[in-house]
Write a protein that holds these residues in place. Structure first.
Motif, PDB file in Angstrom:
ATOM      1  N   LEU A 352       0.807  -1.219   0.000  1.00 38.64           N
ATOM      2  CA  LEU A 352       0.000   0.000   0.000  1.00 38.64           C
ATOM      3  C   LEU A 352       0.841   1.271   0.000  1.00 38.64           C
ATOM      4  O   LEU A 352       0.493   2.258  -0.651  1.00 38.64           O
ATOM      5  N   HIS A 353       1.956   1.256   0.721  1.00 35.11           N
ATOM      6  CA  HIS A 353       2.749   2.494   0.819  1.00 35.11           C
ATOM      7  C   HIS A 353       3.483   2.815  -0.478  1.00 35.11           C
ATOM      8  O   HIS A 353       4.063   3.903  -0.602  1.00 35.11           O
ATOM      9  N   THR A 354       3.469   1.894  -1.458  1.00 38.00           N
ATOM     10  CA  THR A 354       4.067   2.182  -2.760  1.00 38.00           C
ATOM     11  C   THR A 354       3.067   2.811  -3.726  1.00 38.00           C
ATOM     12  O   THR A 354       3.460   3.234  -4.815  1.00 38.00           O
ATOM     13  N   LEU A 355       1.796   2.857  -3.346  1.00 38.68           N
ATOM     14  CA  LEU A 355       0.767   3.462  -4.193  1.00 38.68           C
ATOM     15  C   LEU A 355       0.714   4.963  -3.932  1.00 38.68           C
ATOM     16  O   LEU A 355       0.903   5.405  -2.794  1.00 38.68           O
ATOM     17  N   PRO A 356       0.456   5.766  -4.961  1.00 36.81           N
ATOM     18  CA  PRO A 356       0.572   7.221  -4.793  1.00 36.81           C
ATOM     19  C   PRO A 356      -0.316   7.794  -3.699  1.00 36.81           C
ATOM     20  O   PRO A 356       0.084   8.733  -3.002  1.00 36.81           O
ATOM     21  N   MET A 357      -1.523   7.242  -3.520  1.00 35.71           N
ATOM     22  CA  MET A 357      -2.434   7.832  -2.535  1.00 35.71           C
ATOM     23  C   MET A 357      -2.094   7.455  -1.098  1.00 35.71           C
ATOM     24  O   MET A 357      -2.637   8.037  -0.151  1.00 35.71           O
ATOM     25  N   TYR A 358      -1.171   6.487  -0.902  1.00 39.01           N
ATOM     26  CA  TYR A 358      -0.847   6.047   0.455  1.00 39.01           C
ATOM     27  C   TYR A 358       0.644   6.173   0.782  1.00 39.01           C
ATOM     28  O   TYR A 358       1.109   5.628   1.781  1.00 39.01           O
ATOM     29  N   ARG A 359       1.384   6.909  -0.039  1.00 36.88           N
ATOM     30  CA  ARG A 359       2.832   7.043   0.177  1.00 36.88           C
ATOM     31  C   ARG A 359       3.173   7.815   1.438  1.00 36.88           C
ATOM     32  O   ARG A 359       4.246   7.617   2.020  1.00 36.88           O
ATOM     33  N   GLU A 360       2.297   8.698   1.868  1.00 32.77           N
ATOM     34  CA  GLU A 360       2.601   9.543   3.026  1.00 32.77           C
ATOM     35  C   GLU A 360       2.081   8.961   4.325  1.00 32.77           C
ATOM     36  O   GLU A 360       2.171   9.602   5.376  1.00 32.77           O
ATOM     37  N   CYS A 361       1.532   7.760   4.289  1.00 30.84           N
ATOM     38  CA  CYS A 361       0.985   7.163   5.510  1.00 30.84           C
ATOM     39  C   CYS A 361       2.083   6.902   6.530  1.00 30.84           C
ATOM     40  O   CYS A 361       3.204   6.502   6.179  1.00 30.84           O
ATOM     41  N   GLN A 362       1.766   7.108   7.791  1.00 30.53           N
ATOM     42  CA  GLN A 362       2.690   6.720   8.856  1.00 30.53           C
ATOM     43  C   GLN A 362       2.866   5.205   8.811  1.00 30.53           C
ATOM     44  O   GLN A 362       1.910   4.460   8.598  1.00 30.53           O
ATOM     45  N   ARG A 363       4.093   4.732   9.024  1.00 35.95           N
ATOM     46  CA  ARG A 363       4.347   3.294   8.950  1.00 35.95           C
ATOM     47  C   ARG A 363       5.588   2.948   9.760  1.00 35.95           C
ATOM     48  O   ARG A 363       6.389   3.819  10.092  1.00 35.95           O
ATOM     49  N   ASP A 364       5.726   1.655  10.050  1.00 38.59           N
ATOM     50  CA  ASP A 364       6.945   1.188  10.687  1.00 38.59           C
ATOM     51  C   ASP A 364       7.897   0.673   9.609  1.00 38.59           C
ATOM     52  O   ASP A 364       7.763   1.026   8.419  1.00 38.59           O
ATOM     53  N   SER A 365       8.839  -0.178   9.953  1.00 32.23           N
ATOM     54  CA  SER A 365       9.858  -0.598   8.987  1.00 32.23           C
ATOM     55  C   SER A 365       9.290  -1.415   7.830  1.00 32.23           C
ATOM     56  O   SER A 365       9.859  -1.418   6.734  1.00 32.23           O
ATOM     57  N   LEU A 366       8.190  -2.125   8.061  1.00 32.42           N
ATOM     58  CA  LEU A 366       7.555  -2.984   7.037  1.00 32.42           C
ATOM     59  C   LEU A 366       8.551  -4.006   6.479  1.00 32.42           C
ATOM     60  O   LEU A 366       8.473  -4.399   5.315  1.00 32.42           O
ATOM     61  N   GLU A 367       9.458  -4.442   7.314  1.00 34.71           N
ATOM     62  CA  GLU A 367      10.531  -5.332   6.865  1.00 34.71           C
ATOM     63  C   GLU A 367       9.994  -6.649   6.318  1.00 34.71           C
ATOM     64  O   GLU A 367      10.390  -7.095   5.242  1.00 34.71           O
ATOM     65  N   ASN A 368       9.100  -7.287   7.065  1.00 32.71           N
ATOM     66  CA  ASN A 368       8.550  -8.567   6.605  1.00 32.71           C
ATOM     67  C   ASN A 368       7.703  -8.398   5.350  1.00 32.71           C
ATOM     68  O   ASN A 368       7.795  -9.193   4.412  1.00 32.71           O
ATOM     69  N   ALA A 369       6.875  -7.362   5.361  1.00 33.56           N
ATOM     70  CA  ALA A 369       5.997  -7.137   4.212  1.00 33.56           C
ATOM     71  C   ALA A 369       6.811  -6.932   2.940  1.00 33.56           C
ATOM     72  O   ALA A 369       6.470  -7.468   1.876  1.00 33.56           O
ATOM     73  N   SER A 370       7.879  -6.157   3.019  1.00 34.01           N
ATOM     74  CA  SER A 370       8.708  -5.892   1.848  1.00 34.01           C
ATOM     75  C   SER A 370       9.376  -7.163   1.351  1.00 34.01           C
ATOM     76  O   SER A 370       9.425  -7.434   0.148  1.00 34.01           O
TER      77      SER A 370
END
Length: 385
Positions: A352-370
């Motif tokens: 989701l954080h790679t999509l233009p509408m959600y790039r500015e969302c607060q997030r943690d490292s997302l290590e596993n997801a990536s």
């Protein structure tokens, strides 16, 4: 060369699972019951829109299946999630915690409320929201005041948490539910993909304040388009039904609407199709587990391709069988070879954080997801007849 041989072996194995098919889809519906009979009955009744006997029958069937006290049928899973969040009190300007490894509809439904997603990492074993990541975020970044949870960084209220049971595998929903209770967060389970999945004997979608399911054409059973809200709260169920029926005040002829509502109720025609599908669910689930067992046995001999098994304590519906490859390059090579061979495998959704509408969302490292998103492949998982 060894990798190429392994890919060839996987492709041959998948073709052996679906003999005679030139093109093997990811997941196609199976209509082997009373679908045509029930559709004809709905048509003959003339009740084909959002009022009809099949809608009521469907809601009762879902309650029996899941153990939820109340069910409200909607036009799709996204509308179910949107309505559940509004019913639960999510307001414009609030924040809602969810995961980046999910279909975009999860975040879209949050955004429809005027709320902002917070993206936290997933668990490597379950592929769903990590209970550890949720607990760490809440401890470091939130405070509870007057019975509500607030984000120390943004000062906004964090109103809810929406974990998703990915590909039918239950996440650690018992721990997530406890964390949400402790931090005063509404819990709405995105169980769109997990009808028939249980965690420690309890059906997904019933651990939180609300659960939602999807019956899109590619789901384990389908109404063509359809969704469902489940809850144990009678007042919440009444409000959800009211909101999804354009908030129309009951009256024999007057059109009075007492608040902003939504035209989200499932048509009787779609409900008729789904009622017939649900009569076959037990058989479908058995066939899905049989297919998953064959995949699991095959990939035991492929050490560089890890089959995703159901998590401890879970009984998964194995909606989409999933493997992990060593890296993104091999994943992309494998996908290309499969598609050339007519096997319509797919990767994970774009995070989701790679999509233009959600790039500015607060997030943690997302290590596993990536890591997962770079390596994950969904295999053909249609019911084998």
């Amino acid at each position: 060369m060894l990798v190429e041989k392994m890919f060839e072996a996987v492709i041959a194995f998948i073709h052996s699972l679906y003999p005679g098919k030139e093109t093997i889809p990811l997941h196609e519906p199976c209509f082997a019951g009373r679908e045509k009979e029930y559709l004809a009955e709905a048509i003959d009744s003339t009740f084909v829109s959002s009022v009809g006997a099949f809608v009521e029958r469907l809601e009762q069937t879902i309650c029996v299946l899941t153990g939820a006290k109340y069910a409200v049928a909607t036009v799709n899973g996204t509308s179910a999630l949107h309505a559940a969040l509004i019913t639960g009190g999510v307001l414009p300007g609030d924040e809602v915690i969810t995961q980046p490894l999910t279909f975009v509809a999860t975040a879209n439904a949050i955004s429809y409320c005027g709320a902002l997603p917070i993206l936290l990492d997933v668990d490597a074993a379950t592929l769903g929201l990590s209970a550890d990541a949720l607990e760490a975020f809440c401890q470091r970044h939130t405070t509870v005041k007057d019975g509500a949870c607030f984000n120390k960084q943004t000062k906004r209220r964090i109103a809810a948490c929406v974990p998703m049971h990915a590909f039918g595998h239950p996440c650690q929903i018992d721990r997530i539910a406890e964390i949400c209770r402790h931090h005063h967060l509404l819990l709405v389970e995105d169980a769109a993909e997990s009808l028939g999945s249980t965690y420690h004997g309890k059906h997904t979608g019933t651990f939180g304040d609300f659960g939602i399911f999807s019956f899109n054409g590619n789901k384990i059973v389908t109404s063509g388009g359809g969704g469902m809200i489940v809850t144990d709260n009678a007042d919440a169920a009444r409000l959800a039904k009211h909101l999804t029926t354009t908030a129309k005040v009951p009256h024999p002829w007057q059109y009075e609407h007492d608040r902003l509502g939504y035209n989200y109720r499932m048509p009787n025609l779609n409900a008729a199709l789904l009622c017939a599908q649900l009569e076959q669910l037990e058989k479908i689930l058995a066939k899905k587990r049989e297919l998953a067992a064959r995949y699991a046995a095959f990939f035991q001999a492929a050490p560089d391709m890890k089959f995703i098994a159901e998590p401890p304590g879970a009984h998964a519906n194995f909606w989409l069988n999933t493997i992990l490859l060593p890296d993104q390059t091999q994943r992309d090579d494998f996908l290309a070879q499969c598609h050339r061979a007519g096997i319509l495998c797919r990767p994970a959704w774009n995070l989701l954080h790679t999509l233009p509408m959600y790039r500015e969302c607060q997030r943690d490292s997302l290590e596993n997801a990536s890591c997962l998103a770079e390596r994950l492949v969904n295999l053909p998982s249609s019911v084998r007849t």
